[in-house]
Design a protein around this motif. Sequence first.
Motif, short mmCIF file in Angstrom:
data_model
loop_
_atom_site.label_atom_id
_atom_site.label_comp_id
_atom_site.label_asym_id
_atom_site.label_seq_id
_atom_site.Cartn_x
_atom_site.Cartn_y
_atom_site.Cartn_z
N ILE A 506 0.86 -1.19 0.00
CA ILE A 506 0.00 0.00 0.00
C ILE A 506 0.89 1.23 0.00
O ILE A 506 1.73 1.40 0.88
N ARG A 507 0.71 2.07 -1.02
CA ARG A 507 1.48 3.31 -1.13
C ARG A 507 0.50 4.48 -1.05
O ARG A 507 -0.23 4.75 -2.02
N GLY A 508 0.49 5.15 0.11
CA GLY A 508 -0.44 6.26 0.29
C GLY A 508 -1.87 5.77 0.24
O GLY A 508 -2.30 4.95 1.06
N LYS A 509 -2.64 6.21 -0.73
CA LYS A 509 -4.03 5.83 -0.88
C LYS A 509 -4.23 4.89 -2.07
O LYS A 509 -5.32 4.84 -2.66
N THR A 510 -3.18 4.13 -2.41
CA THR A 510 -3.24 3.24 -3.58
C THR A 510 -2.73 1.86 -3.20
O THR A 510 -1.70 1.72 -2.52
N LEU A 511 -3.44 0.81 -3.64
CA LEU A 511 -3.03 -0.57 -3.46
C LEU A 511 -2.28 -1.02 -4.72
O LEU A 511 -2.74 -0.79 -5.84
N HIS A 512 -1.13 -1.65 -4.52
CA HIS A 512 -0.32 -2.19 -5.63
C HIS A 512 -0.22 -3.70 -5.46
O HIS A 512 0.26 -4.18 -4.42
N LEU A 513 -0.67 -4.45 -6.47
CA LEU A 513 -0.51 -5.90 -6.52
C LEU A 513 0.45 -6.22 -7.67
O LEU A 513 0.19 -5.85 -8.81
N ILE A 514 1.58 -6.86 -7.35
CA ILE A 514 2.65 -7.06 -8.32
C ILE A 514 2.84 -8.55 -8.58
O ILE A 514 2.88 -9.36 -7.64
#
Length: 592
Positions: A506-514
Motif C-alpha cells: 500500500i502506497r499512500g491511498k493506492t493498493l499495488h498488486l505485483i
Amino acid sequence: MKSIQSRLFLMLLIFIIVPYFLSVFFIYGHTKKLVEQHELEVSRNQMEKASTELEQYFHDVVSLPIVSYRNPDLIRIFKDGFEDSIYFNPIAVENSIETFYLMRREIRQIRFYIDKNKESFTVYNAMVSARKPQPGLLKQDSIKKLYHSNSKYLIEPPHPIENYNDAAIVPQSEDTVVTTIHHKVIDVLSNEFLGIITLDIDLNAYARLCNSLVQKAEESVWLINAEDQVMYASDRALIGKPVPADLLESIHSPGIKTGDNIILSKTLSGPLSQWKLVKITPEHVLFHDVRQTAYTSILVGIGVGLLGLLMIGLISYKITRPIKLLSRKVQSISAGNMDVPFHDNRQDEIGHLEKHMEEMMNRINLHIEREYKLEIENRNNQLRALKSQVNPHFLFNALQTIGAVALRFNSPKVYQLVTSLSKMMRYSMRADQWILVREEIDYIKTYLSLQTERFGNDLNYTIHVNETILTMTIPSMTLQPLVENFFKHCYEEGFYAAQLSIYGEIRGKTLHLIVENNGPSMTSAELQALRKNIYTKPYEGSYSKEHIGLKNIHDRLVLNYGPEAGLEIDTKQGQGFLVRLVIPLDSKLAGD
C-alpha cells in the motif's frame, strides 16, 4: 446553518434577541452607574449632616463641665477642699451638682475628683455619694494621659459602667455600656490643676445620630476614634474594641469601592478631631432594585424570544416543509433511485420546480434506457468474453496436468487433482463477481499446486501479501491470468529456472498488486507496442489480439475503479517481466 429554517432562526437571534439582550445589559450598566452616583451623593450628604450633628453633640457634652466654673461654691471646693472652704454650703452645692447631673438625659454617672484632698464623690441617678479618698487616681492610664497633656478633656472608648467609689447608690446589676469623658478642672487665673470631672454618658444618644445613616437592613455604620478604636458600630459586639485590620485597610485605601462593599469615610473635626465616621453598604443591597429590573427585562426578553422562536418555527415550517420534501427527493435521486414520485399540486414556485424536475427525470430515465444500460450490457459482454477466453486455455493445461499425473500415480492422487480442478472451475465461474484478495490468492495457490504436479518440485514461486490486503476486495480472475501467462511464456518455452513472485503493498491511498518473474524479457520497441495495445480504449481504434489477457485486466480495472486504476508493465531492464495492478483505496475496494 445551511437550511432555510436554520437561517431564519439565526436571523431572529442576530437581529432581535441579541440586540435586545445587549440593550438590556447596556441599560443595566448605565442605570447601575447612575444609581451608584445618586446613592453615593445621598450618602455623602447624609454623612455630612451626621458628622455635623455628632461634632455638635460631643461639643455640647464636652462643654458641660464648664458650667461648674459658674458655681462659686463648687469652685471653692475644688480650690480649698470640703473642710477648708469657709463658705461651704453643703445643701446648695448638692443641689447644684444634682442640677448639673440632670442637664442631660444620657448622663449615667458623674465623678468629681478634688486634687486638694485627693478624694472624690460620684453622682448617680441624681443622688450624691459619700466622699472617698482616691490618692492613686492620677496614676490611671487615661487620667495620667490627660493630666500630662495640653488638652482639657479626654474621651475613653465605650466600656461597662464602673462604680468609682463603690457607692451604695449604684446597683450591682448596673451594666450599661457608657462612653467616659474626663474633663480637667483648671484655675482660670493661676492655671492650677484642681481636679477631674468624669462624665459617663449612654451610647444611645450618639448611636441614634450614627444610625441615621443606615437606610437598609444590611448597611452598617462605624464611629472610630483617632486611636482606631471602635466608639460605635452597628454590631455592638465590636464597640470598644480595635478596628478589624481588613476594615482599617479599606478605610485608608484610595477610592470608594472595596470588594463587594461600598465604603464611605468622613474624617471629623472639633472635639472629635481625627475621628472617622464610616458607612458600609453591600453592593448587592445598593443595586438590588437595578438587578430586579434587569432580571425582569431578561425574563421578558426570554419570553419574547420564545414567542419569536415559536412564530419563526410555524412560519418556517410552512415555508421549508415543501422545500425539505423536495430536497429529500433530490437526495433519493442522487442515491440512485430514479423512480421518485412527483405528485405535488402546489401552484407556487416550488410546485413549478417539481414539475420541471419531473420532466427532467423523465428525460434522464429515457437517456439511461438508451445509453447507460447499453453501456452496462457491453461491459458484461466484455467480462463474459474474458471468462470464455480464460477458462478453455486453463482447462486445457489442467487436463494435461491430470494426464501426466495419471501416468505416474494411481487413483488417490488423480482424485486429489480432480478435486483441485473442480474447485478452480467453480471459482472461475465467478469471473464477474467481487471477491476477497484472500480468495484470489487461494485460487492461485491451488492452480500452482496443479502446475507443481505438472512441472515437478523445481517450480519456484513466492507469495507475500499481508493480512490487511487479504481482507480487501477486487474483481475475481484479476491475478490468475498473470500467473497463467508466467507458465505460458516461461515454463512452456523451456525457462524452467524462472522464479515467480507475487506480493502486495500500500502506497499512500493506492493498493499495488505485483506479479513478476525473472524469465524472458522483451525489447523496448516490443514493450512500447505492448503498452499501446493495452492502453487503447475499448471500441476506439484497433489493437492486436495478442496479449488480450493483459488488456482485459487493464480494461476491467478502469471500468470498476475509474481512470486512476490500471495495469503497469515493465521489463525490469531486460531481467524479466513485471506487471503491477494499481487500485485506488477510496474506490469500490474500500466499500464493496
